[in-house]
Design a protein around this motif. Structure first.
Motif, PDB file in Angstrom:
ATOM      1  N   GLN A  25       5.725 -17.125  -6.704  1.00  0.00           N
ATOM      2  CA  GLN A  25       5.015 -16.924  -8.118  1.00  0.00           C
ATOM      3  C   GLN A  25       5.019 -16.733  -9.176  1.00  0.00           C
ATOM      4  N   HIS A 126       9.378 -14.040   1.315  1.00  0.00           N
ATOM      5  CA  HIS A 126       7.761 -13.490   0.434  1.00  0.00           C
ATOM      6  C   HIS A 126       6.556 -14.142   0.337  1.00  0.00           C
ATOM      7  N   GLU A 171       6.607  -7.008   2.600  1.00  0.00           N
ATOM      8  CA  GLU A 171       5.262  -6.606   2.639  1.00  0.00           C
ATOM      9  C   GLU A 171       4.676  -7.207   4.268  1.00  0.00           C
ATOM     10  N   GLU A 412      -1.281 -14.241  -9.335  1.00  0.00           N
ATOM     11  CA  GLU A 412      -0.985 -13.534  -8.412  1.00  0.00           C
ATOM     12  C   GLU A 412      -1.975 -13.852  -7.436  1.00  0.00           C
TER      13      GLU A 412
HETATM   14  C1  FCB Z   1       2.194  -7.084  -3.973  1.00  0.00           C
HETATM   15  C2  FCB Z   1       3.381  -8.791  -3.663  1.00  0.00           C
HETATM   16  C3  FCB Z   1       3.563  -9.235  -5.125  1.00  0.00           C
HETATM   17  C4  FCB Z   1       2.142  -8.702  -6.047  1.00  0.00           C
HETATM   18  C5  FCB Z   1       2.598  -7.112  -5.797  1.00  0.00           C
HETATM   19  C6  FCB Z   1       0.525  -6.999  -7.504  1.00  0.00           C
HETATM   20  O1  FCB Z   1       1.710  -7.330  -2.662  1.00  0.00           O
HETATM   21  O2  FCB Z   1       4.444  -8.404  -3.001  1.00  0.00           O
HETATM   22  O3  FCB Z   1       4.333 -10.571  -5.035  1.00  0.00           O
HETATM   23  O4  FCB Z   1       1.341  -9.772  -5.734  1.00  0.00           O
HETATM   24  O5  FCB Z   1       1.682  -7.393  -4.563  1.00  0.00           O
END
Ligand code: FCB
Length: 458
Positions: A25, A126, A171, A412
């Motif tokens: 990002q 990530h 996540e 994003e």
């Molecule tokens: C989460 C992600 C992060 C970012 C936020 C807004 O799901 O881990 O990278 O994009 O949302």
């Protein structure tokens, strides 16, 4: 007393305040020093996947501005920085040669944090899977878990002595369901079977990664970061309450169950187990290993009702109405109490270690006017969620710190650069960074916690 002092008084003196980012990002420099493409490079270059066909080629140009960005973090007075390491810089083809120049970059990053007395919280994955691994099926292929383990060992052997905490995954809900079932994130697959394979491979990779971390650096605080869902039933009917329980199994239990209890949820298994890959002897033991900490990323709750259509697949739910209309610029409902409900529910269901809020924040897209970004709603959002965190601490939950998402505006994912989450504004034409009103407030608050830098798990 100002509101800030009231809030600060409710948090322990060693509470860790930090800021968070992720490699894809912010870094840019997507072809520099031996990096090869990830699945996100490929995905963002495909028409119709990412807003405006934005990509990560330049992003915030952080790769070339490392020192200035570390100075920026230090200037905020925070005690921790959560960043991710790009697998395609370290092992550019997923397996095969290690790229020393990639390791050098994170060496400089970690040393730069140490020099500035900022804790280093690294995330190993990530979402930027080396594209070459897609040839074998990416996360749907068991071999990827072993490639991940080797990558992890390579990183920890080199950097582990200077990290304060490490997370295996960010996540997995997103890299499994959102990426392989819903098709919103790379690789854009829409198949329950593919997703179930990605689920088991990811969990196995987590376990293999923990083993590699323990073998290389036994004292390093190892954990994982989830985006668990706080799920509310759309009504009090039995059907909707059952739907909420199924949703809990699917969105949370499929990850927490194996990792903390060594088993997939029963309802989940009986509905979908026959479509999962073979669970080999020893897999569940590998997946379930003691962790030193876990991270919660929280933004918004989920509301579900029963999906009664005949073709509905487990968990067979549809969206139910929200509690409140108030939402951020990305359309996510604002409901801070859900963070409290979520932490209580998860701790009641699983035996969890200490916890960091590894992401929380809000999307607001206001720009710079006369040198200032007046993002009062973001400030209010962060304050409200910190207030809930203080309540949880008062109730005895081991909440150790909070990382604002994000240090700065960035790519994003499927929304490209149009959605801004930073507490620092980025002008993508000039790469000028401007600390927003929320960032100045957050910085003032963080400075009230000079001890907020104890090591996780220590
Ligand atoms: C989460 C992600 C992060 C970012 C936020 C807004 O799901 O881990 O990278 O994009 O949302």
């Amino acid at each position: 007393m100002t509101e800030m002092n009231t809030l600060a008084d409710r948090l322990p003196g060693d509470f860790l305040f930090g800021v968070a980012t992720a490699a894809f990002q912010i870094e840019g420099a997507s072809k520099a020093d031996g990096r090869k493409p990830s699945i996100w490079d490929a995905f963002s270059n495909m028409p119709g996947r990412v807003y405006g066909r934005h990509n990560g080629d330049v992003a915030c140009d952080h790769y070339n501005r490392l020192d200035a960005d570390l100075d920026l973090i230090a200037s905020l007075g925070v005690g921790g920085y959560r960043f991710s390491i790009a697998w395609p810089r370290i092992v550019p083809e997923g397996t095969g040669p290690v790229n020393e120049k990639g390791l050098d970059f994170y060496d400089r990053l970690v040393d730069g944090l140490k020099r500035r007395n900022i804790k280093a919280f690294a995330t190993l994955y990530h979402w930027d899977l080396p594209l070459a691994l897609m040839g074998d099926g990416g996360w749907t292929a068991r071999a990827t878990a072993y490639a991940y383990q080797r990558y992890t060992r390579t990183v920890i052997d080199r950097l582990g002595d200077r990290l304060d905490a490490v997370a295996t995954f960010n996540e997995p809900w997103c890299s499994v369901w959102l990426s392989h079932l819903m098709g919103v994130h790379a690789p854009g697959e829409r198949s329950m079977d593919a997703a179930l394979h990605a689920l088991h491979t990811t969990l196995l990779a987590h376990g293999l990664g923990i083993s590699a971390i323990r073998a290389s650096r036994p004292g390093l605080a190892a954990g994982i970061v989830f985006n668990p869902m706080q799920i509310y039933a759309g009504s009090d009917t039995e059907a909707d309450r059952a739907a909420a329980e199924r949703a809990f199994d699917f969105h949370n239990g499929a990850f927490f169950g194996p990792i903390f209890n060594g088993a997939y949820p029963e309802r989940f298994l009986s509905a979908l187990g026959h479509r999962m890959p073979a669970i080999e002897p020893g897999d569940m033991e590998t997946i379930r290993q003691p962790l030193d900490w876990w991270g919660v990323n929280y933004y918004t709750p989920m509301h579900v009702a029963a999906d009664t259509s005949e073709t509905a697949e487990f968990p067979a739910t549809v969206d139910a109405p929200r509690f409140v209309e108030e939402e951020t610029d990305i359309g996510w409902e604002i409901h801070a109490p859900a963070l409290g409900d979520l932490i209580r529910k998860l701790n009641a269901t699983y035996a969890l270690p200490e916890c960091y809020i590894t992401e929380n924040g809000a999307c607001y897209n206001m720009g710079v006017e006369n040198g200032v970004v007046d993002d009062q709603p973001r400030l209010d959002y962060i304050a409200a969620h910190l207030s809930v965190t203080a309540d949880l601490i008062a109730e005895g939950y081991p909440m150790r710190g909070y990382f604002a998402w994000s240090l700065m505006d960035n790519f994003e994912w499927a929304e490209g650069y149009r959605m801004r989450f930073g507490i620092v504004h980025v002008d993508y034409e000039t790469q000028v960074r401007t600390i927003k009103k929320s960032g100045l407030w957050y910085s003032e608050l963080a400075r009230l916690f000079p001890k907020g830098n104890h090591a996780a798990g220590a």
